[in-house]
Design a protein around this motif. Structure first.
Motif, short mmCIF file in Angstrom:
data_model
loop_
_atom_site.label_atom_id
_atom_site.label_comp_id
_atom_site.label_asym_id
_atom_site.label_seq_id
_atom_site.Cartn_x
_atom_site.Cartn_y
_atom_site.Cartn_z
N PRO A 61 16.73 -1.05 -6.68
CA PRO A 61 15.86 -2.09 -7.25
C PRO A 61 15.92 -3.44 -6.54
O PRO A 61 15.05 -4.29 -6.76
N ASP A 62 16.92 -3.66 -5.71
CA ASP A 62 16.99 -4.92 -4.96
C ASP A 62 16.17 -4.87 -3.67
O ASP A 62 16.06 -5.87 -2.97
N ALA A 63 15.59 -3.72 -3.35
CA ALA A 63 14.93 -3.54 -2.05
C ALA A 63 13.47 -3.95 -2.10
O ALA A 63 12.76 -3.71 -3.08
N ASP A 64 13.01 -4.56 -1.00
CA ASP A 64 11.60 -4.88 -0.82
C ASP A 64 10.84 -3.72 -0.20
O ASP A 64 9.62 -3.62 -0.32
N VAL A 65 11.58 -2.85 0.51
CA VAL A 65 11.01 -1.66 1.15
C VAL A 65 11.90 -0.48 0.81
O VAL A 65 13.12 -0.57 0.91
N VAL A 66 11.29 0.64 0.41
CA VAL A 66 12.04 1.86 0.11
C VAL A 66 11.49 2.97 1.00
O VAL A 66 10.29 3.26 0.97
N LEU A 86 11.31 6.06 -6.67
CA LEU A 86 10.09 5.71 -5.95
C LEU A 86 9.05 5.10 -6.89
O LEU A 86 8.38 4.12 -6.54
N GLN A 87 8.92 5.66 -8.08
CA GLN A 87 7.97 5.11 -9.06
C GLN A 87 8.35 3.70 -9.46
O GLN A 87 7.48 2.81 -9.54
N ALA A 88 9.63 3.47 -9.69
CA ALA A 88 10.08 2.14 -10.08
C ALA A 88 9.87 1.13 -8.95
O ALA A 88 9.48 -0.02 -9.19
N ALA A 89 10.13 1.56 -7.73
CA ALA A 89 9.94 0.67 -6.58
C ALA A 89 8.47 0.27 -6.46
O ALA A 89 8.14 -0.90 -6.20
N HIS A 90 7.59 1.23 -6.64
CA HIS A 90 6.16 0.95 -6.53
C HIS A 90 5.70 0.01 -7.64
O HIS A 90 4.91 -0.91 -7.40
N GLY A 93 6.30 -3.57 -6.89
CA GLY A 93 5.60 -4.12 -5.74
C GLY A 93 6.26 -3.89 -4.40
O GLY A 93 5.82 -4.47 -3.39
N ALA A 94 7.30 -3.06 -4.33
CA ALA A 94 7.94 -2.77 -3.05
C ALA A 94 7.04 -1.90 -2.19
O ALA A 94 6.20 -1.15 -2.70
N LEU A 141 -0.83 10.43 12.97
CA LEU A 141 0.61 10.25 13.14
C LEU A 141 1.21 9.57 11.92
O LEU A 141 2.27 9.95 11.44
N PHE A 142 0.55 8.54 11.43
CA PHE A 142 0.97 7.89 10.20
C PHE A 142 -0.23 7.19 9.60
O PHE A 142 -1.23 6.94 10.28
N ILE A 143 -0.14 6.88 8.32
CA ILE A 143 -1.23 6.20 7.61
C ILE A 143 -0.63 5.06 6.80
O ILE A 143 0.31 5.25 6.02
N ASP A 144 -1.20 3.89 6.98
CA ASP A 144 -0.77 2.68 6.27
C ASP A 144 -1.81 2.36 5.21
O ASP A 144 -2.93 1.97 5.53
N GLU A 145 -1.44 2.53 3.95
CA GLU A 145 -2.33 2.23 2.84
C GLU A 145 -1.91 0.95 2.13
O GLU A 145 -2.21 0.76 0.95
N GLY A 146 -1.21 0.09 2.85
CA GLY A 146 -0.79 -1.18 2.26
C GLY A 146 0.58 -1.07 1.63
O GLY A 146 1.60 -1.24 2.30
N GLN A 147 0.63 -0.77 0.33
CA GLN A 147 1.92 -0.69 -0.35
C GLN A 147 2.60 0.65 -0.13
O GLN A 147 3.81 0.77 -0.34
N VAL A 148 1.84 1.67 0.30
CA VAL A 148 2.44 2.97 0.58
C VAL A 148 2.07 3.41 1.99
O VAL A 148 0.97 3.15 2.47
N MET A 149 3.02 4.07 2.67
CA MET A 149 2.82 4.56 4.02
C MET A 149 3.38 5.96 4.11
O MET A 149 4.40 6.28 3.48
#
Length: 316
Positions: A61-66, A86-90, A93-94, A141-149
């Motif tokens: 929960p202290d992380a900005d990125v998970v 993962l649900q809690a991180a999202h 706003g992580a 190769l990868f997809i960046d959807e903003g808050q999720v990648m």
């Protein structure tokens, strides 16, 4: 930035090391704090290795990125405790990242519903069948959807992490780390996972590689296919085949990515005036530069630069 990497029983050490190579090496200057978190302090990894995880899942929960590395088996349900993390991180706003089969964990958490996502091409059909609410792009190769990648396989996970580093610390820092890792900094998410290669070591392949390297060094050059074919000593059709084999697409597509990379580096270094940046990067004009940014990144150059500055300020 505080970055949490999730670990679990049966994890691949290579998958776990991918985000650590980008964010945790001592040569990094971004100041990011990274923590490996797991449900148990000692984990059995593949290859008979034992990994000691210094942080419990309660530290996430202290992380900005998970970051969720590749799950151990696409046919096995993801652990409920990881899904909950993962649900809690999202919710708070992580940024949440699923590398390779880690995309299955994000989908299981419901974070990819209504979004585009990718995963390893061998499991893309299963992924699409299991999660019909997700738009699966098996080629990316990868997809960046903003808050999720999400990313494809091991090497693509490295590309994804470098892309994330560019978001957090700027393209210059991402390119610097890529050079330390001896990987190409210009691979973008839209590049296909599977690229057929011509016979390795052929003289024609080497000549075409040299031509592409020259264009990468000076993307402002605008040679025709016929001129490049003459320099490589191959036919126009043969040149097109070699370029597609080495880059996964056409010369124009590859040049656009290389020029975009150069434009990002120039803007990140403080270059002023979009017309000047466009000319130095090889675009016809500022309008063409803006179009490339929107096509590849979904942002205008100024929006992209503002995001880089905001991310760099947050990281500091």
């Amino acid at each position: 930035m505080h970055i949490a990497v999730l670990a679990f029983e049966g994890i691949s050490p290579f998958m776990l090391s991918t985000p650590l190579a980008v964010f945790a090496e001592p040569f990094l200057a971004g100041g990011h704090e990274i923590a490996v978190c797991a449900a148990a302090p000692s984990l059995q990894a593949t290859g008979g290795l034992v990994i000691q995880a210094p942080h419990a899942l309660e530290a996430v929960p202290d992380a900005d990125v998970v970051i969720m590395p590749g799950w151990r088996d696409a046919l096995e349900p993801v652990s409920p405790d990881l899904v909950a993390v993962l649900q809690a991180a999202h919710r708070r706003g992580a940024i949440v990242v699923g590398l390779c089969l880690g995309a299955f964990a994000l989908a299981e958490a419901g974070l990819l519903d209504g979004r585009r996502a990718t995963t390893h091409w061998m499991r893309a059909a299963l992924f699409a069948e299991r999660y019909p609410a997700v738009t699966v792009d098996a080629d990316a190769l990868f997809i960046d959807e903003g808050q999720v990648m999400t990313s494809a396989g091991i090497a693509a996970g490295l590309d994804c992490c470098l892309h994330l580093l560019a978001r957090l610390s700027g393209i210059g820092e991402a390119n610097r780390v890529a050079r330390h890792l001896v990987v190409a900094p210009q691979r973008l998410g839209a590049q296909p996972q599977l690229i057929a290669r011509p016979a390795p070591g052929s003289s024609a392949e080497k000549r075409v590689s040299d031509l592409l390297e020259g264009l990468r060094h000076d993307p402002s050059a605008t040679p025709t296919l016929d001129a490049l074919a003459d320099r490589a000593g191959v036919s126009r059709r043969g040149l097109t085949r070699h370029i597609r084999a080495q880059t996964g697409g056409s010369l124009s597509d590859w040049l656009r990515r290389v020029r975009l990379d150069r434009a990002q580096a120039l803007l990140g270094a403080g270059a002023k005036g979009l017309d000047d940046v466009a000319a130095r990067a090889g675009f016809a004009d500022a309008k063409a530069l803006r179009a490339a940014f929107r096509q590849e990144l979904g942002l205008s150059p100024r929006q992209w630069l503002a995001r880089q500055r905001q991310s760099a300020g947050t990281a500091s």
